[in-house]
Scaffold this motif. Sequence first.
Motif, short mmCIF file in Angstrom:
data_model
loop_
_atom_site.label_atom_id
_atom_site.label_comp_id
_atom_site.label_asym_id
_atom_site.label_seq_id
_atom_site.Cartn_x
_atom_site.Cartn_y
_atom_site.Cartn_z
N SER A 1 -5.19 -5.06 -5.31
CA SER A 1 -5.79 -4.93 -3.99
C SER A 1 -7.17 -5.56 -3.94
O SER A 1 -7.55 -6.19 -2.95
CB SER A 1 -5.86 -3.45 -3.60
OG SER A 1 -4.57 -2.87 -3.63
N GLY B 1 -2.95 -1.14 -8.64
CA GLY B 1 -1.87 -0.16 -8.50
C GLY B 1 -0.54 -0.76 -8.88
O GLY B 1 -0.43 -1.94 -9.24
N ASP C 1 -1.87 4.18 -6.79
CA ASP C 1 -3.00 3.37 -6.35
C ASP C 1 -4.27 3.97 -6.96
O ASP C 1 -4.48 5.18 -6.91
CB ASP C 1 -3.11 3.34 -4.83
CG ASP C 1 -1.93 2.60 -4.20
OD1 ASP C 1 -1.90 1.37 -4.32
OD2 ASP C 1 -1.06 3.27 -3.62
#
Length: 390
Positions: free
Chosen positions: A31, A105, A118
């Motif tokens: 992310s 994650g 996550d």
Amino acid sequence: MGVSSVSTLSASREPDVVRPVRPRVTEVRLSAFAVHRRVVLPLDGAFTLLAGPSGSGKSTALRAYAALARLAAGAELEEVFPDPLSCVPDQARPDAQRRRGFRIGCTADGPVGPVRLDLAVQAEPELRVVGERLTAGRTVLLETALVDPTRRAVQAAWHTAGSAPVTRAPLPDDRLGTALLPLRVAGKTDGQRQVLAAAEQLLVALRSVFACDPRPSRMRAPVPNGSGRLLTGCDNLADVLWRTRAECGRRHALLVAALRDGCAVPAADVVAELHSDGTVRAWLERDGGAPTALARLGDGELRYLALALVLLTGPGILEADPVGEVPSALQELTVLADGFDRCLDPRQRAALARLAVRMGERGHLRCVGAVADASWAAGIDGVTVVHLDR
């Protein structure tokens, strides 16, 4: 940073799909990690190649996967991220409290269905977990948050579905909370049992990892006998060849067959011998020629030999950390091979790719490799290519 040109589709997530018996990581999410932002890597095939030019983040992606595996085994953040600032996304700006961090994650599929993890980590001013979420479908099974920066703990809440919907308690901020759940959750309610089943699936899927990058310069010299399992750099290759030849004739025969496929001068055998000084030396016996010591092999042949051995063996031989409480038949080893095709000629890399696919189809092992150019794999059935784009 983005992902494009995935050659095979991810497995269906329909409710009636047959779940894998052995838990496996089907997706890694970067992310906000180093050069990556909002990147999702599908990893559901027997052999996946991450392809992209230098600087596209192939090695970084494998590093993130390996980091999650170590955290799942209970390692502390400082062990896993010795240089945490290198994980902070490029051009990330600190907030008002001068904090910066990163987020990674994964998703693990298995008997209980897809389970998603996550993780948010603060890299400065001090390294700590600041948020973690474990979910199955729409149910949040575990959620943590940094409530009081002065305390070395996060506030955790896990699914209970009993007289109280959740249980709240502090957890350490220097390790993965999911790895601590088996010690904290009683398993008395349906909700608690769901948490434990999901956590176990994720931990089993993550922990069975062997990160491998053979270094030929360290594989040529004699090595001490009894060094144990194969190291990630394959430095002790000769000793492990001696062990596998003695312990498993079938595996050794498969290795010799692989050497016939990938060596320009076919090998009739690979031999290792224990000497009186306690060291092991190894060599190839060529068809119709003199034996060739490992010291005289080129980088390509040494890397090919080491990678073939890795693909043909298992956690008992490799320096991996599977879950001891779960039978090996219910675990699937994932080999992470950075620079998979480094120093290999076209014949060798094609032979290794076919071997990786064949071993993956048996269900006990799969491989994720990183290469600059995966065009050579286009005609090999069973290879998934994920292209990383800047």
